[in-house]
Write a protein that holds these residues in place. Structure first.
Motif, mmCIF file in Angstrom:
data_model
loop_
_atom_site.group_PDB
_atom_site.id
_atom_site.type_symbol
_atom_site.label_atom_id
_atom_site.label_comp_id
_atom_site.label_asym_id
_atom_site.label_seq_id
_atom_site.Cartn_x
_atom_site.Cartn_y
_atom_site.Cartn_z
ATOM 1 N N ASP A 14 3.897 -18.619 -8.954
ATOM 2 C CA ASP A 14 3.525 -19.844 -8.238
ATOM 3 C C ASP A 14 4.284 -21.093 -8.675
ATOM 4 N N VAL A 15 5.313 -20.927 -9.491
ATOM 5 C CA VAL A 15 6.152 -22.087 -9.816
ATOM 6 C C VAL A 15 7.099 -22.293 -8.630
ATOM 7 N N SER A 16 7.168 -23.525 -8.154
ATOM 8 C CA SER A 16 8.189 -23.823 -7.159
ATOM 9 C C SER A 16 8.819 -25.155 -7.553
ATOM 10 N N SER A 17 10.061 -25.357 -7.163
ATOM 11 C CA SER A 17 10.709 -26.599 -7.593
ATOM 12 C C SER A 17 11.767 -27.047 -6.596
ATOM 13 N N GLN A 58 8.777 -29.668 -10.496
ATOM 14 C CA GLN A 58 8.219 -28.329 -10.344
ATOM 15 C C GLN A 58 6.698 -28.338 -10.334
ATOM 16 N N THR A 59 6.137 -27.257 -9.762
ATOM 17 C CA THR A 59 4.675 -27.077 -9.779
ATOM 18 C C THR A 59 4.324 -26.144 -10.929
ATOM 19 N N GLU A 60 3.033 -26.026 -11.251
ATOM 20 C CA GLU A 60 2.641 -25.215 -12.402
ATOM 21 C C GLU A 60 2.477 -23.741 -12.024
ATOM 22 N N ALA A 61 2.589 -22.872 -13.038
ATOM 23 C CA ALA A 61 2.347 -21.442 -12.846
ATOM 24 C C ALA A 61 0.848 -21.228 -12.652
ATOM 25 N N SER A 62 0.489 -20.127 -11.953
ATOM 26 C CA SER A 62 -0.919 -19.881 -11.623
ATOM 27 C C SER A 62 -1.793 -19.753 -12.869
ATOM 28 N N PHE A 63 -1.216 -19.296 -13.982
ATOM 29 C CA PHE A 63 -2.039 -19.068 -15.196
ATOM 30 C C PHE A 63 -1.812 -20.137 -16.260
ATOM 31 N N TYR A 64 -1.135 -21.219 -15.870
ATOM 32 C CA TYR A 64 -0.883 -22.297 -16.836
ATOM 33 C C TYR A 64 -2.144 -23.132 -17.047
ATOM 34 N N GLU A 65 -2.436 -23.465 -18.296
ATOM 35 C CA GLU A 65 -3.496 -24.435 -18.631
ATOM 36 C C GLU A 65 -2.922 -25.362 -19.690
ATOM 37 N N PRO A 66 -3.292 -26.633 -19.645
ATOM 38 C CA PRO A 66 -2.763 -27.553 -20.680
ATOM 39 C C PRO A 66 -3.178 -27.122 -22.086
ATOM 40 N N TYR A 67 -4.368 -26.542 -22.217
ATOM 41 C CA TYR A 67 -4.796 -25.938 -23.498
ATOM 42 C C TYR A 67 -5.830 -24.881 -23.184
ATOM 43 N N LYS A 68 -6.082 -23.994 -24.123
ATOM 44 C CA LYS A 68 -6.931 -22.836 -23.853
ATOM 45 C C LYS A 68 -8.386 -23.255 -23.713
ATOM 46 N N VAL A 69 -8.987 -22.814 -22.622
ATOM 47 C CA VAL A 69 -10.416 -23.080 -22.436
ATOM 48 C C VAL A 69 -11.154 -21.769 -22.624
ATOM 49 N N VAL A 70 -12.298 -21.837 -23.226
ATOM 50 C CA VAL A 70 -13.021 -20.623 -23.641
ATOM 51 C C VAL A 70 -13.433 -19.784 -22.424
ATOM 52 N N ALA A 71 -13.826 -20.441 -21.348
ATOM 53 C CA ALA A 71 -14.370 -19.723 -20.202
ATOM 54 C C ALA A 71 -13.291 -19.133 -19.283
ATOM 55 N N PRO A 114 -6.558 -12.994 -17.049
ATOM 56 C CA PRO A 114 -6.004 -12.236 -18.181
ATOM 57 C C PRO A 114 -4.754 -12.902 -18.757
ATOM 58 N N TYR A 115 -4.108 -13.774 -17.972
ATOM 59 C CA TYR A 115 -2.872 -14.420 -18.429
ATOM 60 C C TYR A 115 -3.152 -15.872 -18.787
ATOM 61 N N TYR A 116 -2.399 -16.336 -19.776
ATOM 62 C CA TYR A 116 -2.564 -17.732 -20.171
ATOM 63 C C TYR A 116 -1.276 -18.219 -20.837
ATOM 64 N N SER A 117 -0.879 -19.436 -20.502
ATOM 65 C CA SER A 117 0.215 -20.066 -21.237
ATOM 66 C C SER A 117 0.061 -21.575 -21.141
ATOM 67 N N SER A 118 0.400 -22.260 -22.231
ATOM 68 C CA SER A 118 0.426 -23.724 -22.189
ATOM 69 C C SER A 118 1.857 -24.229 -22.365
ATOM 70 N N ASP A 119 2.818 -23.328 -22.130
ATOM 71 C CA ASP A 119 4.246 -23.682 -22.229
ATOM 72 C C ASP A 119 4.562 -24.831 -21.248
ATOM 73 N N TYR A 120 5.193 -25.865 -21.761
ATOM 74 C CA TYR A 120 5.506 -27.009 -20.875
ATOM 75 C C TYR A 120 6.405 -26.597 -19.717
ATOM 76 N N LEU A 161 6.049 -24.184 -17.847
ATOM 77 C CA LEU A 161 5.237 -23.671 -16.739
ATOM 78 C C LEU A 161 4.261 -24.737 -16.245
ATOM 79 N N SER A 162 4.393 -25.953 -16.766
ATOM 80 C CA SER A 162 3.479 -27.044 -16.394
ATOM 81 C C SER A 162 4.069 -27.842 -15.229
ATOM 82 N N PRO A 163 3.222 -28.630 -14.580
ATOM 83 C CA PRO A 163 3.755 -29.444 -13.482
ATOM 84 C C PRO A 163 4.390 -30.727 -14.026
#
Lengths: 70, 387, 291
Positions: B273-276, B302-315, B319-325, B327-329
């Motif tokens: 889901d990243v597009s630029s 660019q837009t963010e990846a579908s599994f990107y989060e600025p930081y990990k949230v417990v809930a 299954p995928y997670y990354s806070s790599d800049y 993959l961020s918007p």
């Protein structure tokens, strides 16, 4: 998107046959500053930097490899 | 007997059309270089420090990279050319290992220690054959670091037709990468992993007039294997990524101002889901016979990846997670100025580029900016000599 | 890039050749570049010379009368296609089979040819008499083709294209008065091409400014004989076997030297009045001087 691009390519191909620049009119197009890539080394480095620091890749039509860049 | 077709044309048009069918006027693919060339570049790449307020732990000093490039290009016979490109670089500084939630709910960087220092070497060889209307080029190379090795190869064709007014390009490439993170056991990192990338690209270029031409290209590529960042904590990504890039490149020479305009646009999207959008504009201005100035600007968003989060949230149920800049918007603006001076067989060049990434530069609205966005200054100096 | 102007002379196809080029002073392979240009000229001379037994021209002429004809290579086929179009466009005056008339005309003898011999030779002249089914050419027994009217002009174009492909942007190629322009002077100025004064061929009667394309010239001063005060020039009408002598000189500017050369030959054969009309109707840029 792909459909739109194919349409565009087709239109370009169709128009291609209507434009012909003759060999003796080619001087300007052959100038070094008119090439797709001006400076091969500078281009290679820029491509590598953008590839390793941004989320996108591709479109340069140049073969290259990955790196462990963080 | 004269056909009615020819009768309708003027004698000039009929004769010219017939003359152009002669081999001397026929398409020739790009011609082989006639001179050997050696090139050298030294580049200093320096990232801005991470702002202390955004760093939770670790060093604030980010990467600096010193790069040297050597290039040798030589004709071989009438129809071949070979080139060899060698790049060596030394990297030092800290890099973001992850993010965590700050006291105000904002993401903060977890940086590595400042001790990272490593080298990379990249050696690439190319052979190109220039045929009558087809140029064929084969490239192979290897990039080596102490924890990462990539072997890559590719083949490309360019077919020129329509009296050299149109060209069709096709290329295939492949890269096989081995990842062997350092201190893997100590920090519970993956010990060794691999990934590969396969790509194909198609292009069509067309002369529009005596002073303009345009190119459209489409590149499809797929990454497979271990695609996460091994040094980042809590970084889990899908095992494949399919990327598409559509490009348009335009060149326009203005005889009045003795300069050439370069405009490039790329639209990129992938199944994460990243597009630029990337726009580049450069003006190759011939100041004198010997001096050329090239100001340039580049805009990227660019837009963010579908599994990107600025930081990990417990809930998080994904299954995928990354806070790599990466993959961020965000958006990025860079401006550059290059100078080229030719003297006899020598050509000297110097370039400075300033790049700044910022969530505010994004085309879309960004709620939370990733603290790891990079800004850098790149300075290059070098020369080429022809033999 | 700093450029210097060089001028290179050699001899090909029975006449002087000159290259005027602006080359990058740093270009270390200047000699190879000039060599490449000369080689292309010699290649075409060798391939189409009627004096050589191993030329394509000789092979074609030796095959005259053979029922199966002869199959020609791609370049020769393109030249024959061009010759056919030129024959059509000139209403049969530009004819590569007319060379055989030389057997009756000896311009060194200062004697007019035997009219009976001309009539006999004319039986073997005429593009319409041969069978051209590309790439197969069938010549009736006794007929001959001569590429003399196209090869020199084609060679000038071929050399200009070759040098352009090697990156030369400014210069010109001249083969015995026929000129193919590579590109204008580096400052954008046109080349000044002198038009020969037919009364005094070593001086120019006019100069024309040419930025691109090619200029071919023809005139009654080239090869001729004077018999009883009448000038007979070497360009012979394939229908009558005699020259038309009312054009003193003609220069044509066209995109290629080949086309310009065909136009000057046709205008010479049509004569001053009709030739001028043909050039105007055909939209050729031209300069025609009457006798």
């Amino acid at each position: 998107m792909i459909a739109r691009i194919s349409l565009l390519l087709f239109a370009l191909l169709a128009s291609a046959c209507s434009t012909t620049i003759q060999p003796w009119e080619r001087g300007t197009l052959a100038k070094p500053e008119m090439q797709w890539v001006g400076d091969a080394q500078g281009f290679a480095l820029s491509k590598h930097v953008y590839f390793s620091k941004e989320g996108s890749n591709g479109g340069s039509m140049v073969v290259g490899g990955g790196c462990g860049c963080n | 007997m004269a056909s009615s077709n020819n009768k309708n044309k003027t004698a000039l048009a009929a004769l010219t059309a017939s003359a152009l069918a002669l081999p001397a006027f026929q398409a020739m693919a790009a011609t082989a270089p006639t001179e050997a060339e050696v090139g050298y570049r030294y580049s200093s790449y320096e990232e801005d420090d991470a702002p202390a307020s955004l760093v939770a732990t670790g060093d604030t000093k980010r990467y600096t990279i010193d790069t040297q490039q050597f290039r040798l290009l030589s004709p071989v016979g009438k129809n071949f050319s070979v080139s060899l490109d060698i790049l060596t670089e030394t990297m030092s500084g800290a890099s973001p290992m992850g993010t965590q939630e700050g006291s105000g709910g904002e993401p903060q960087l977890v940086m590595s220690g400042a001790s990272i220092s490593e080298d990379r070497e990249d050696v690439r060889a190319n052979v190109t054959h220039y045929g009558n209307s087809v140029a064929t080029s084969v490239t192979a190379g290897r990039s080596n670091e102490n924890d990462y090795a990539a072997t890559y190869y590719g083949v490309g064709w360019e077919w020129v037709f329509n009296q050299k007014n149109s060209a069709f390009q096709f290329a295939m490439s492949r890269s096989d990468d081995k990842i062997t993170p350092t201190d893997a056991l100590l920090f519970g990192r993956i010990q060794n992993a691999s990934k590969n990338t396969t790509g194909i690209s198609l292009g069509l270029s067309q002369v529009l007039s005596k002073t303009k031409f345009i190119q459209f290209g489409l590149e499809l590529s797929q990454d497979k294997g271990y695609l996460a960042a091994p040094y980042k904590t809590d970084d889990v990504r899908p095992g494949s990524r399919t990327r598409t890039a559509a490009v348009m490149r335009y060149r326009h020479f203005s005889p009045e101002s003795n300069g050439a305009l370069h405009f490039d646009y790329r639209y990129y999207w992938d199944d994460w889901d990243v597009s630029s959008h990337t726009f580049s504009l450069a003006w190759y201005k011939n100041v004198t016979n010997r001096l050329q100035l090239i100001p340039s600007v580049r805009y990227y968003s660019q837009t963010e990846a579908s599994f990107y989060e600025p930081y990990k949230v417990v809930a998080n149920t994904n299954p995928y997670y990354s806070s790599d800049y990466r993959l961020s918007p965000y958006g990025a603006i860079s401006v550059g100025l290059q100078l080229v001076h030719n003297f006899k067989r020598w050509s000297y060049t110097a370039k400075i580029e300033r790049y700044e990434a910022d969530a505010d530069y994004s085309l879309g609205k960004v709620v939370v900016e990733n603290p790891g966005l990079v800004s850098f200054t790149l300075i290059t100096a070098g020369f080429n000599i022809k033999f | 890039m700093s450029l210097k102007q060089i001028s290179h002379h050699f001899h090909v196809m029975g006449g002087p050749a000159e290259l005027q080029l602006y080359l990058d002073v740093t270009h270390p392979h200047q000699n190879q570049l000039l060599q490449l240009a000369e080689t292309e000229a010699y290649r075409l001379e060798k391939k189409y010379s009627r004096y050589r037994d191993d030329s394509v021209t000789s092979a074609i002429n030796n095959a005259a009368g053979q029922p199966k004809g002869i199959t020609v290579d791609e370049e020769t086929a393109a030249l024959l296609n061009y010759a056919q179009i030129a024959w059509q466009q000139s209403n049969g005056l530009f004819d590569i089979t007319s060379g055989i008339l030389r057997k009756a005309w000896d311009f060194k003898s200062n004697k007019l040819p035997d009219k009976k011999q001309i009539t006999k030779l004319l039986n073997n002249v005429g593009w319409q008499k041969l069978l051209w089914q590309p790439p197969m050419l069938q010549l009736p027994q006794g007929m001959e083709v001569d590429f003399g009217g196209v090869v020199k002009e084609y060679a000038a174009d071929a050399i200009a294209t070759l040098l352009r492909n090697q990156g030369v942007q400014h210069g010109l190629v001249e083969l015995a008065g026929d000129i193919s322009i590579i590109g204008p002077h580096p400052n954008g100025n046109a080349w000044k091409i002198g038009v020969r004064n037919p009364q005094n061929p070593e001086s120019a009667i006019a100069t024309i400014d040419v930025f691109d394309g090619a200029v071919a010239s023809s005139g009654n001063y080239e090869r001729f004989m004077l018999v009883n005060g009448q000038r007979y020039c070497h360009i012979l009408n394939p229908k009558t076997g005699w020259p038309e002598n009312s054009v003193a000189g003609v220069s044509v500017h066209a995109s290629t030297c080949l086309v310009a050369g065909t136009a000057t030959t046709t205008a010479m054969l049509l004569g001053a009045t009709q030739g001028r009309k043909w050039l105007q109707d055909g939209q050729f840029q031209h300069l025609l001087l009457e006798v």
